[in-house]
Design a protein around this motif. Sequence first.
Motif, short mmCIF file in Angstrom:
data_model
loop_
_atom_site.label_atom_id
_atom_site.label_comp_id
_atom_site.label_asym_id
_atom_site.label_seq_id
_atom_site.Cartn_x
_atom_site.Cartn_y
_atom_site.Cartn_z
N SER A 107 0.84 -1.19 0.00
CA SER A 107 0.00 0.00 0.00
C SER A 107 0.89 1.25 0.00
N VAL A 108 1.00 1.87 -1.16
CA VAL A 108 1.89 3.03 -1.32
C VAL A 108 1.46 4.19 -0.43
N SER A 109 0.14 4.44 -0.33
CA SER A 109 -0.32 5.57 0.48
C SER A 109 0.04 5.37 1.96
N ASP A 110 -0.06 4.13 2.45
CA ASP A 110 0.33 3.86 3.84
C ASP A 110 1.83 4.07 4.04
N CYS A 111 2.63 3.57 3.09
CA CYS A 111 4.09 3.72 3.19
C CYS A 111 4.47 5.20 3.21
N GLN A 112 3.82 5.98 2.36
CA GLN A 112 4.09 7.42 2.31
C GLN A 112 3.77 8.09 3.65
N ALA A 113 2.61 7.75 4.20
CA ALA A 113 2.18 8.36 5.47
C ALA A 113 3.13 7.99 6.61
N ILE A 114 3.59 6.74 6.62
CA ILE A 114 4.49 6.28 7.69
C ILE A 114 5.85 6.96 7.58
N VAL A 115 6.37 7.07 6.37
CA VAL A 115 7.67 7.73 6.16
C VAL A 115 7.56 9.21 6.56
N LYS A 116 6.47 9.85 6.17
CA LYS A 116 6.26 11.27 6.50
C LYS A 116 6.28 11.46 8.02
N LYS A 117 5.54 10.62 8.72
CA LYS A 117 5.43 10.73 10.18
C LYS A 117 6.80 10.46 10.83
N SER A 118 7.49 9.45 10.31
CA SER A 118 8.78 9.06 10.88
C SER A 118 9.83 10.17 10.70
N VAL A 119 9.89 10.74 9.49
CA VAL A 119 10.85 11.82 9.22
C VAL A 119 10.52 13.04 10.09
N ALA A 120 9.23 13.35 10.20
CA ALA A 120 8.81 14.50 11.02
C ALA A 120 9.24 14.31 12.47
N GLU A 121 9.06 13.11 12.99
CA GLU A 121 9.45 12.84 14.39
C GLU A 121 10.96 13.01 14.58
N LYS A 122 11.72 12.49 13.64
CA LYS A 122 13.19 12.59 13.73
C LYS A 122 13.64 14.05 13.68
N LEU A 123 13.06 14.82 12.77
CA LEU A 123 13.45 16.23 12.62
C LEU A 123 13.05 17.06 13.84
N LYS A 124 11.87 16.78 14.37
CA LYS A 124 11.42 17.50 15.57
C LYS A 124 12.38 17.23 16.74
N GLN A 125 12.75 15.98 16.86
CA GLN A 125 13.68 15.55 17.92
C GLN A 125 15.02 16.26 17.76
N LYS A 126 15.56 16.28 16.53
CA LYS A 126 16.90 16.83 16.28
C LYS A 126 16.92 18.35 16.31
N HIS A 127 15.84 18.98 15.81
CA HIS A 127 15.81 20.45 15.78
C HIS A 127 15.16 21.04 17.03
N GLY A 128 14.73 20.17 17.95
CA GLY A 128 14.15 20.63 19.21
C GLY A 128 12.83 21.35 19.04
N ILE A 129 11.95 20.76 18.22
CA ILE A 129 10.64 21.38 17.97
C ILE A 129 9.57 20.56 18.69
N ALA A 130 8.75 21.23 19.46
CA ALA A 130 7.70 20.51 20.20
C ALA A 130 6.42 20.42 19.39
N SER A 131 6.11 21.50 18.66
CA SER A 131 4.85 21.53 17.90
C SER A 131 5.04 20.97 16.49
N ARG A 132 4.08 21.27 15.61
CA ARG A 132 4.11 20.79 14.21
C ARG A 132 5.24 21.48 13.43
N MET A 133 5.81 20.74 12.48
CA MET A 133 6.86 21.33 11.63
C MET A 133 6.22 22.41 10.75
N GLU A 134 6.93 23.52 10.57
CA GLU A 134 6.38 24.64 9.79
C GLU A 134 6.31 24.35 8.29
N GLU A 135 7.38 23.77 7.75
CA GLU A 135 7.49 23.44 6.31
C GLU A 135 7.22 24.65 5.41
N THR A 136 7.94 25.72 5.65
CA THR A 136 7.77 26.93 4.82
C THR A 136 9.00 27.20 3.95
#
Length: 378
Positions: A107-136
């Motif tokens: 299921s490509v859509s599931d794989c995409q959603a999981i990768v998105k969530k996983s990358v977001a968690e890693k970046l929040k952890q590394k950049h010290g962000i508590a809320s949602r990523m801005e992506e601007t």
Amino acid sequence: MAQKVKLLATAAMGLESVVAQELKNLGYQDLQVENGKVLFEAETSAIARCNLWLRTADRLKVVVGEFKATTFDELFEQTKALDWERYIPEDGRFPVNGKSVKSTLYSVSDCQAIVKKSVAEKLKQKHGIASRMEETGAMYKIEVALLKDKATLTIDSSGSGLHKRGYRTGQGDAPLKETLAAALVQLTNWKPDYPLVDLFCGSGTILIEAALIGQNIAPGFNREFASESWELVSDKEWNAAFEEAESLANYDQPLDITGTDLNPKMIEIAKQNAIEAGLADLITWKQMESSDFKPSKPNGYLISNPPYGERMSDRESVEKMYRQLGETMRDHPSWSSYIITSHEGFEKLFGAKATKKRKLFNGFIKVDYYQYFGKHIR
């Protein structure tokens, strides 16, 4: 010390070795050639140089990681274990697209959603962000590609596909991709001091690509790339790549290139495209029948993508045209002919067996590239 990255140049089926040769010419070694791609390691400056110079690759991607994944948990955890913060800054935009071939996780859509969530968690952890990523900020388009349960995670450095050179103002019904057109020229032994003709020039793509090759102009010189706004590749590296391209261009190289087509509308489009590419004075365009072609100089090259006669209504006229073309070229044995077509009876109609034949794809159409080497007059 310069940072190294793993890079992946994608290629249409049958063009992998052409892309590999281009990379070797750019000075990159230890290439791994696989179906539809060429992998290699290089310094980050290669991202700028390869995007500017690769004529036959579709895209250049940065490989973030590869691993086996048969469950969504594995995909999530192993994606998260990768060093995304090295590539994507705090404000980076990172949409995820995907594909899955012969894999448990289909299921490509599931794989995409999981990768998105996983990358977001890693970046929040590394950049010290508590809320949602801005992506601007800048664009970092991630792809998760699963093949036989092996996941490859990449970031696209090109933006628009590399075939988009920025010169195409108009096109015909079945335009030839710029990357394939450049490959057709590179698969010949044409040199800029030999005459070159395309009798079915359409929107002029083969000849415009040939003129860029003839004057050693980087095909990406007039466009932008996603990685120009990345922190990973410095402005200094981009400036150096553009300066190198400018210094290697040979704008004084004279060229004898002619494009003809029966359709006057296509000749106008080809002219406009050549002007847009900055090659207005280098190519002669003429509206004429292919049967009226009579070479006036020896040792020339004909490179053409004629109609294939795939519709029954066109078949008879196309076959007649192939026969006439064969007769014309036999009268000029010093000329080399390179014809791409899906018509399986081409050699018989042309009246000679090709010196070499290569299987390629024009879009989704399986074609052969028939190569007839002329006997050059010294």
